[in-house]
Design a protein around this motif. Sequence first.
Motif, PDB file in Angstrom:
ATOM      1  N   ILE A 483      31.040  43.981  42.802  1.00 15.87           N
ATOM      2  CA  ILE A 483      29.710  44.031  43.401  1.00 15.87           C
ATOM      3  C   ILE A 483      29.723  43.121  44.622  1.00 15.87           C
ATOM      4  O   ILE A 483      30.239  42.008  44.562  1.00 15.87           O
ATOM      5  CB  ILE A 483      28.620  43.546  42.423  1.00 15.87           C
ATOM      6  N   LEU A 484      29.185  43.623  45.726  1.00 15.73           N
ATOM      7  CA  LEU A 484      29.081  42.806  46.928  1.00 15.73           C
ATOM      8  C   LEU A 484      27.666  42.250  46.992  1.00 15.73           C
ATOM      9  O   LEU A 484      26.699  42.990  47.064  1.00 15.73           O
ATOM     10  CB  LEU A 484      29.377  43.646  48.174  1.00 15.73           C
ATOM     11  N   LEU A 485      27.563  40.919  46.936  1.00 18.32           N
ATOM     12  CA  LEU A 485      26.258  40.267  47.018  1.00 18.32           C
ATOM     13  C   LEU A 485      26.055  39.726  48.419  1.00 18.32           C
ATOM     14  O   LEU A 485      26.916  39.037  48.951  1.00 18.32           O
ATOM     15  CB  LEU A 485      26.176  39.095  46.034  1.00 18.32           C
ATOM     16  N   GLY A 486      24.923  40.044  49.038  1.00 18.79           N
ATOM     17  CA  GLY A 486      24.593  39.413  50.321  1.00 18.79           C
ATOM     18  C   GLY A 486      25.146  40.118  51.536  1.00 18.79           C
ATOM     19  O   GLY A 486      25.033  39.600  52.634  1.00 18.79           O
ATOM     20  N   GLY A 487      25.772  41.249  51.361  1.00 19.56           N
ATOM     21  CA  GLY A 487      26.241  42.007  52.529  1.00 19.56           C
ATOM     22  C   GLY A 487      27.613  41.572  53.011  1.00 19.56           C
ATOM     23  O   GLY A 487      28.322  40.825  52.334  1.00 19.56           O
ATOM     24  N   ALA A 488      27.970  42.053  54.205  1.00 16.19           N
ATOM     25  CA  ALA A 488      29.300  41.761  54.734  1.00 16.19           C
ATOM     26  C   ALA A 488      29.507  40.267  54.909  1.00 16.19           C
ATOM     27  O   ALA A 488      30.625  39.768  54.851  1.00 16.19           O
ATOM     28  CB  ALA A 488      29.502  42.485  56.064  1.00 16.19           C
ATOM     29  N   VAL A 493      31.694  39.763  43.799  1.00 13.26           N
ATOM     30  CA  VAL A 493      31.872  39.224  42.453  1.00 13.26           C
ATOM     31  C   VAL A 493      32.405  40.343  41.565  1.00 13.26           C
ATOM     32  O   VAL A 493      32.220  41.534  41.853  1.00 13.26           O
ATOM     33  CB  VAL A 493      30.553  38.654  41.854  1.00 13.26           C
ATOM     34  N   GLY A 494      33.066  39.938  40.496  1.00 16.86           N
ATOM     35  CA  GLY A 494      33.643  40.908  39.578  1.00 16.86           C
ATOM     36  C   GLY A 494      32.657  41.247  38.475  1.00 16.86           C
ATOM     37  O   GLY A 494      31.612  40.614  38.343  1.00 16.86           O
ATOM     38  N   SER A 605      36.709  36.165  49.025  1.00 16.95           N
ATOM     39  CA  SER A 605      36.305  36.283  47.626  1.00 16.95           C
ATOM     40  C   SER A 605      36.994  37.475  46.971  1.00 16.95           C
ATOM     41  O   SER A 605      37.434  37.399  45.822  1.00 16.95           O
ATOM     42  CB  SER A 605      34.792  36.402  47.516  1.00 16.95           C
ATOM     43  N   ALA A 606      37.113  38.579  47.711  1.00 13.84           N
ATOM     44  CA  ALA A 606      37.734  39.766  47.115  1.00 13.84           C
ATOM     45  C   ALA A 606      39.209  39.510  46.816  1.00 13.84           C
ATOM     46  O   ALA A 606      39.714  39.880  45.745  1.00 13.84           O
ATOM     47  CB  ALA A 606      37.585  40.963  48.057  1.00 13.84           C
ATOM     48  N   LEU A 607      39.899  38.862  47.728  1.00 12.99           N
ATOM     49  CA  LEU A 607      41.321  38.621  47.492  1.00 12.99           C
ATOM     50  C   LEU A 607      41.521  37.615  46.359  1.00 12.99           C
ATOM     51  O   LEU A 607      42.500  37.684  45.614  1.00 12.99           O
ATOM     52  CB  LEU A 607      42.011  38.146  48.773  1.00 12.99           C
ATOM     53  N   ARG A 608      40.581  36.676  46.231  1.00 17.68           N
ATOM     54  CA  ARG A 608      40.676  35.721  45.139  1.00 17.68           C
ATOM     55  C   ARG A 608      40.556  36.445  43.799  1.00 17.68           C
ATOM     56  O   ARG A 608      41.284  36.167  42.851  1.00 17.68           O
ATOM     57  CB  ARG A 608      39.568  34.664  45.278  1.00 17.68           C
ATOM     58  N   ILE A 609      39.640  37.404  43.727  1.00 15.45           N
ATOM     59  CA  ILE A 609      39.416  38.082  42.450  1.00 15.45           C
ATOM     60  C   ILE A 609      40.484  39.141  42.186  1.00 15.45           C
ATOM     61  O   ILE A 609      41.022  39.256  41.092  1.00 15.45           O
ATOM     62  CB  ILE A 609      38.028  38.766  42.423  1.00 15.45           C
TER      63      ILE A 609
END
Lengths: 624, 327
Positions: A483-488, A493-494, A605-609
Motif C-alpha cells: 500500500i502506498l501511503l501519502g502519494g509519490a 507499507v506492506g 521504503s519499497a526496497l527496504r520491504i
Amino acid sequence: MDIKFTGPEPTSAERLAVDAVLGPPESAWAGGKRNMDLEGRISLLGGSKARSFRDRLLPAFHAVKERFGWIPPGAFHYICKRLTVPPAEAYGVATFYHLFSMEHRKPTEVHVCEDIACRIKGSGELFNALVNAHACSTEIGIRKSPCLGLCERAPAALILKSGEQPTGGAIGCATPGNVQDALTTNSFPDQQQNWLTHSVPQLGQPQLRLLARVGHTLPQSISGYQATGGFEGLTNAIAIGPLAIINEVIASGLMGRGGAAFPTGKKWEAVAHASGPTKYVVCNADESEPGTFKDRVLLEGDPLAVIEGMAIAGIASGATKGYIYIRGEYPLSVNRVQNAIDASLASGWLGSNIQGSGHTFHIEIRKGAGAYICGEETALFNSIEGKRGEPRNKPPYPVHVGLFGKPTLINNVETLANIPWILRLGGAEYAGIGTGNSKGQKLFCVSGHVANPGVFETPFGITLKQLIALAGGTPSGAPIKAILLGGAAGTFVGPDQMDVPLTFEGTRAIGASLGSGVVMVFDETTDLGDILVRIAAFFRDESCGQCVPCRVGAIRQEELMQRLRVGQPKGSAGQEVSLLGEIAQVMRDASICGLGHTASGAIQSALRIFGTRTMQKPVPEVKP
Amino acid sequence: MSDSSYWFQPPPRPSLIPMRPQTPISPPVEVSIDGEKVSVPAGSTILDACKKIGRDTPTICYHDTLEPVNVCRVCVVEVEGSRILVPSCSRKVEPEMVIQTASDRVRHSRKMVLEFLQSSVDLSTAPQILDQARRYQTNPARYGDPSPPAIQNERDHHHAGHHEIPSGEMAQTVAQPPKVDNNLYVRDYAKCLLCYKCVEACGTDAQNTFAIAVAGRGFDGRISTEYNKPLPDSACVYCGNCIAVCPTGALSFKSEFDMRQAGTWDESLQTQTDTICSYCGVGCTLTLHVQENKIVKVTSPFEQEITEGNLCIKGRFGYSHVQNIEE
Ligand SMILES: Cc1cc2nc3c(=O)[nH]c(=O)nc-3n(C[C@H](O)[C@H](O)[C@H](O)COP(=O)(O)O)c2cc1C
Ligand code: SF4
Ligand code: SF4
Ligand code: SF4
Ligand code: FES
Ligand code: FES
C-alpha cells in the motif's frame, strides 16, 4: 528598466486574444497607439508601476494557449510589451510549465495519465491506441501526463481544445472509444449530473460532513448551500471577531491537510500578528501529488465551503484579498469555483462589506499550468507573481514574507473546507472527534486495486484495514502486496501494517506519513518495479531544477532504478542500493524544498520491504 | 539677464564627497561553530562567521557582489534544531546558534553535490571546484560513463515534464556544443552548472539588461535568451559582466575560447596589469590580462567599491585598437 523587445509583431488574432484578458492597451508603451494626452514624451508606465503587472503573465499565457494551443512568438512579445516583462524572463517562465509550449502544437490535445494508479489500469495501452488512431491527425495530439487527479477512475484522460471557443474536460475510465466520443461530440463526462457520484462511494451517508453536499446540492446554489448550514460559520465568525475565531481554530486542533500537517490555528495566529497593513489568504488547490483527488472533489462538489473557509480566514488574519491557485488540469474546478465566487458576490457573502459587517474579502482564481512543484507554498507564490515556480529558501516563512512579500496565510482546500464546520460547531466540540493529535474527519483518496475507489470521509482513528474494507477490498479478493501511503512523496507499507491507524501519530510511529491522505492499494499481481521506476521518473520531471541535490539527484536516482529494472547493476545490487541510499541522503539533507526531501522516500521504503528483486519484470509463468 | 533670474544658478557644492550611507551598528551576535565561540555583527551570514575563524567553506553559487540564490548547496552546514542542513552563504546568524561544519552529514552532502556536478557538467576550466572535489574525495565514475553530447540546440527544445526514459547505463550530462554566435564571447553551456550568477549579473544585481534567464525545468533547465535567440538578436549589450561572475568558464572571452581551442592559452605566461578605462568619466578599473604582448581578456577587480567588477562593452571589449598589429 530598460527592456529591449525583439521578435515579430502580433497578428490581429494574437492581439485580440491577449487584449481579451489584459484589456486594450492604454498607451504606446504597452504596444498600443501613442496617446499624447496620457504620455506626452515620458513613459507613463515605467518603474514600479510596470513591475506591478507582472502577475498577469500566466493569465495572459493561458489566454493565448487556449486560443492557439501554443504560444506563438508574436503573441509572446506582445504580452511582454504589455506587461513590461523582459522577454528572456518571460520565456523562462513559460518554459517552466508543461502545459505551455513555445513550439507549434496541434489545437486539440489529449493528455493521457501515465501515473501510478492509471498504469496499473492499462493507461499504457490506452496511450498507444490513441497515438495510433491519431497518428496522421493535424488536429489532435496525444501526450502523456502526470497524475490528473482522477485516480478513482483510472485510467484518466484530459482533453484540452484550443480555438475561438476553447473547451475541454476530463474523462474517467477512459477507453479509445469514449475519448473519441468526447472529441467528436464535444461533450465531456465531467459535465454530466452523476459525475461526482462515482467519486464518493459513501454518497448520502449521514456521517459525512465535508462531503455532505457533494453530489447533492448544486455547487453554486447559495440557497441550497444555506439550507444545509452554509454560511453559518461565516456568520458566527463575523459575530465573534478575529481573536475569537483564531481561538476556536486553535481549540479545534485542526492540522493542515496539505501534507505537512502544520497546526492551522498557530499559522492563523502568526499571520494575524504579523505586521503590515496588507496580507493575503491563499488557498492551495494545486493538488498534483500522484494519487490525490480529494481537493478536486471538494472544488467540484462544494466550492462554496472552500470560499466560506477563505472568507473566515480573511477576517481572522486581517486580509482582504484571497487567491485560490487551482491546477491547470482542473478546468471544471476552475469553472465551478468561479461560478460560486460570482454567486457569493451577488448575494453579499463576498466583496466589500460582507453581509453589512464592514469586512471586505475578494477572491481571485489563478490557474496553474502544469507543475507539481507549484503546490509547494513558496513556489506557488512565485507562480502567482508571474515568476518561475521555484521554491524559496526558508526562513523567512510565508506567515511573515509570503505572496508579493506580504504576510500570507496559505492552506490546503480540505483544511479550509473544515473551517466553516469548526465555526459552526465550536472548536472544542470539533476537537472531540478523532484521536490524540488528529482531530476531526479526514478525506482519504483510495485508489488502485480496490472494488470501490474514491474519496472516503471518516473520523480520524480508522485503521488501514478498515478503510480498505470500506472501499470493498481488492476486487478479485486477491491478497494485497503493498500500500502506498501519502502519494509519490509518501511511503510504501506492506500488508503486515494493515492495523496501523490512519492518524498523523499512527503513521509516524511506523515511519510513514499520512501526507495528503493517499491510500493506493496494490494486489499481488502488481509489477512493483514498474511503479517504482515511474515514481523516479516523476521526480525527475517535476524537480524545479534549482538546487543541485534534487536536480541531479533525481536523475541519478532514475538511472539507477532503470539499471535495477533491467537487471544490469553497476557492480552488485548491494552496491547500487548503498549508492541509492547516499543519493537519498543528500536529497533529504541538502535540498531546498520538500520535493527534494521526499523524492526518495517511496523508493527507499519499497526496497527496504521488498528488496531489489521486486524491481525486475515478473517472468510470465510458462505452462508446460 | 537680470539678477532676479535665479533659475540658472548652480546648486551649492556638496561639502563632502558623496559616500555610502553608514549602516547602523547593531550589537554583535555570538554563535558556536564546531564548539568554538564566534562573535559577528548582526545580519552576517553563517559563511561570514565561518570565514572569520578561518573555517574554509566551499561555495559555488555565492558571490560577494550578488544577492545569494543558495542553489548549489555545497556550502551547507548543520544547525542544531534544524531538521535539514542550511546553506551557510545565505542563512543569517542568530544568537546562540550551534553550527557544525564538519559533521558526517555535512561532509556527505558536500561530497555528493560536488560529485553530482562532476558527473553532469564539464568542469575542466573550473580548477577551484575540482580542488574541492578532490578534498571531499568524490568518485563521479560510479554513475557510469558520461552520455554522448546533445547536438546543437537540442537541449533548448526539451519540454518541461517530458523526458526520454534513460537506460541507466550512462550518466546523463549537459554536454553540448558551445554557442559561438558573436565575436566577443562564447557560451559553452556544457560547462554550465546553473548557478544563476550570470542571470543575476545581467539582471537587477548589476546590468539591468535581462538578456538571459533560466528556462526549462529540472535537469533540462538552461540559461537562455527568449526562444533561444542568438545573442546578437537578443537584448545583450556585451558588458561581459556575466563572464566575470561565471564560476566554470562556461562564459568566456572569444579570445580565450579560441586560444584554448588552439592550445595556446597559458596562464603561466600571462601578466595582469591594472589601469583606468579612458573611454568615459566613470573611470572603471581595468585589469588587462596579457599573454605574449597581447591583451587576451579584460576583467575588473570585484573589490572596487563603486563598480564591483562591472564594466561596459567599451572597457571590456574595446581594446583591439591597442594591439592593431598587422598579422
Ligand atoms: C512538492 C510539494 C508539493 C505540494 N503540493 C501541495 C498541494 O498540491 N496542495 C497542498 O495543499 N499542499 C501542497 N504542498 C504542501 C504546501 O507546501 C503547504 O504545506 C500546504 O499548502 C499548507 O497547507 P495546510 O497547512 O493547510 O496543509 C506541497 C508541498 C511540496 C513540498
Ligand atoms: S528540492 Fe527540487 S524542487 Fe525543491 S527547490 Fe530544489 S530542485 Fe527545486
Ligand atoms: S553560465 Fe556560468 S554563471 Fe551562468 S549559470 Fe552557468 S555556470 Fe553559472
Ligand atoms: S568600462 Fe564603460 S562605464 Fe567603465 S569607464 Fe569604461 S566606458 Fe566608462
Ligand atoms: S489520475 Fe492517473 S494516477 Fe492519478
Ligand atoms: S554557495 Fe551557498 S548554496 Fe551555493
